[in-house]
Design a protein around this motif. Sequence first.
Motif, PDB file in Angstrom:
ATOM      1  N   VAL A  72      -3.602  -6.328  10.413  1.00 39.36           N
ATOM      2  CA  VAL A  72      -4.276  -4.303   9.830  1.00 39.36           C
ATOM      3  C   VAL A  72      -4.358  -4.418  11.610  1.00 39.36           C
ATOM      4  O   VAL A  72      -5.784  -4.435  11.802  1.00 39.36           O
ATOM      5  CB  VAL A  72      -4.646  -4.253   8.996  1.00 39.36           C
ATOM      6  N   LYS A 115      -5.143  -1.250  13.173  1.00 37.91           N
ATOM      7  CA  LYS A 115      -5.565   0.275  13.121  1.00 37.91           C
ATOM      8  C   LYS A 115      -6.626   0.089  14.136  1.00 37.91           C
ATOM      9  O   LYS A 115      -7.326  -0.387  13.348  1.00 37.91           O
ATOM     10  CB  LYS A 115      -5.771   0.543  11.784  1.00 37.91           C
ATOM     11  N   ILE A 173       1.192   1.092   6.187  1.00 40.58           N
ATOM     12  CA  ILE A 173       0.106   1.231   5.365  1.00 40.58           C
ATOM     13  C   ILE A 173      -0.807   2.363   4.241  1.00 40.58           C
ATOM     14  O   ILE A 173      -1.763   1.450   3.783  1.00 40.58           O
ATOM     15  CB  ILE A 173      -0.678  -0.034   5.847  1.00 40.58           C
ATOM     16  N   MET A 194       2.426  -2.222  -4.317  1.00 38.11           N
ATOM     17  CA  MET A 194       1.460  -2.031  -3.317  1.00 38.11           C
ATOM     18  C   MET A 194       0.253  -1.613  -3.880  1.00 38.11           C
ATOM     19  O   MET A 194       0.682  -0.962  -4.456  1.00 38.11           O
ATOM     20  CB  MET A 194       1.398  -1.818  -1.684  1.00 38.11           C
ATOM     21  N   MET A 253      -4.272  -1.313  -4.209  1.00 35.29           N
ATOM     22  CA  MET A 253      -5.814  -1.952  -3.285  1.00 35.29           C
ATOM     23  C   MET A 253      -6.564  -1.882  -4.423  1.00 35.29           C
ATOM     24  O   MET A 253      -7.301  -0.786  -5.004  1.00 35.29           O
ATOM     25  CB  MET A 253      -5.894  -0.603  -2.422  1.00 35.29           C
ATOM     26  N   MET A 282      -7.237  -7.554   0.940  1.00 34.06           N
ATOM     27  CA  MET A 282      -7.864  -7.432   1.642  1.00 34.06           C
ATOM     28  C   MET A 282      -8.901  -8.357   2.520  1.00 34.06           C
ATOM     29  O   MET A 282      -9.103  -8.762   2.492  1.00 34.06           O
ATOM     30  CB  MET A 282      -8.140  -5.849   1.850  1.00 34.06           C
ATOM     31  N   THR A 283      -9.187  -7.902   3.934  1.00 37.07           N
ATOM     32  CA  THR A 283     -10.402  -8.939   4.410  1.00 37.07           C
ATOM     33  C   THR A 283     -11.488  -9.806   3.256  1.00 37.07           C
ATOM     34  O   THR A 283     -11.841 -10.803   3.306  1.00 37.07           O
ATOM     35  CB  THR A 283     -11.196  -8.656   5.398  1.00 37.07           C
ATOM     36  N   ARG A 312      -3.223  -8.021   3.820  1.00 35.17           N
ATOM     37  CA  ARG A 312      -3.124  -6.800   4.398  1.00 35.17           C
ATOM     38  C   ARG A 312      -4.494  -7.478   5.536  1.00 35.17           C
ATOM     39  O   ARG A 312      -5.412  -7.349   4.589  1.00 35.17           O
ATOM     40  CB  ARG A 312      -2.963  -5.558   4.219  1.00 35.17           C
ATOM     41  N   ILE A 313      -5.292  -8.063   6.418  1.00 40.65           N
ATOM     42  CA  ILE A 313      -6.558  -8.260   6.579  1.00 40.65           C
ATOM     43  C   ILE A 313      -6.150  -7.962   8.182  1.00 40.65           C
ATOM     44  O   ILE A 313      -5.663  -7.903   9.355  1.00 40.65           O
ATOM     45  CB  ILE A 313      -6.197  -9.444   6.688  1.00 40.65           C
ATOM     46  N   GLY A 314      -7.565  -7.047   8.289  1.00 38.43           N
ATOM     47  CA  GLY A 314      -7.522  -6.119   9.586  1.00 38.43           C
ATOM     48  C   GLY A 314      -9.426  -6.393   9.904  1.00 38.43           C
ATOM     49  O   GLY A 314      -8.803  -7.883  11.326  1.00 38.43           O
ATOM     50  N   SER A 315     -10.389  -5.860   9.913  1.00 36.79           N
ATOM     51  CA  SER A 315     -11.853  -6.804   9.647  1.00 36.79           C
ATOM     52  C   SER A 315     -11.849  -7.958   9.896  1.00 36.79           C
ATOM     53  O   SER A 315     -12.415  -8.251  11.401  1.00 36.79           O
ATOM     54  CB  SER A 315     -12.856  -6.046   9.537  1.00 36.79           C
ATOM     55  N   ARG A 354     -14.130  -1.769  12.740  1.00 36.86           N
ATOM     56  CA  ARG A 354     -13.252  -0.590  12.937  1.00 36.86           C
ATOM     57  C   ARG A 354     -14.627   0.821  13.501  1.00 36.86           C
ATOM     58  O   ARG A 354     -15.728   1.035  12.709  1.00 36.86           O
ATOM     59  CB  ARG A 354     -12.400  -0.087  12.572  1.00 36.86           C
TER      60      ARG A 354
END
Length: 221
Positions: free
Chosen positions: A23, A25, A67, A151, A153, A196-197, A212-215, A221
């Motif tokens: 992810v 973003k 997403i 999906m 959360m 996620m993370t 869905r892994i971002g940080s 962010r």
Amino acid sequence: MSIGSKIEWLKKELPAHVKLVAVSKFHPPEDVFEAYQAGQRVFGESRVQELTGKHKALPSDIEWHFIGPLQSNKVKDMAPFIHTIHSIDSLRLIEEVNKQAARQNRIIRVLLEIRIAAEEGKHGFTPSEVKELLAKENIHSFSHIRICGLMGMATFTDDETRIRTEFHLLSSLFQEIKSSAALKDAGYFNELSMGMTGDYKLAIQEGSTMVRIGSYIFGDR
Ligand SMILES: *Cc1c(COP(=O)(O)O)cnc(C)c1O
């Protein structure tokens, strides 16, 4: 650790059947490219304008996933290239994605977002709404979308029991729908996008097929 080593670490960490959506973003194209150079090809974005900008700036073999919350009037901007939309939360959006995908002569993969968290303001269908939706004849006749799974959360909390309970609920719903009359022969209702993370380990234990892994990868962010 660099972005590249984080990608490499995650590839070892995640079971082979779990797909990593990185992810990206709010992070610049240069950061995405660093992950790309480490071999990552699947990226997730949550705003259409940012997504289309990065799509233009980055290699064309990236598989882009959307997403975030989605307005119908924005679907056309990503229809030429989007691979999977995770955040479908209304019949109206399904109709619009089908229409825009038809114009592009494409099939777009979609996941139905389920509201599992107790928090106010989260998007998604309730379990009974989604079952009602999928029981409709015409939902399976849209020729330019493929409904590939669900999906969700979990609540943003430290309470692991609660997170696990929410993921478990989503996973059971996924299994129930997958084995329902309408979908059991379809062969493509295979994806459960959760984790996620902060909670991907629990999500995988509860049956996730896509995290869905971002940080963790790109930092704050
Ligand atoms: C931002 C976002 C993520 C990634 O969250 P991290 O905690 O940074 O890994 C995953 N899923 C959705 C829907 C998001 O909006």
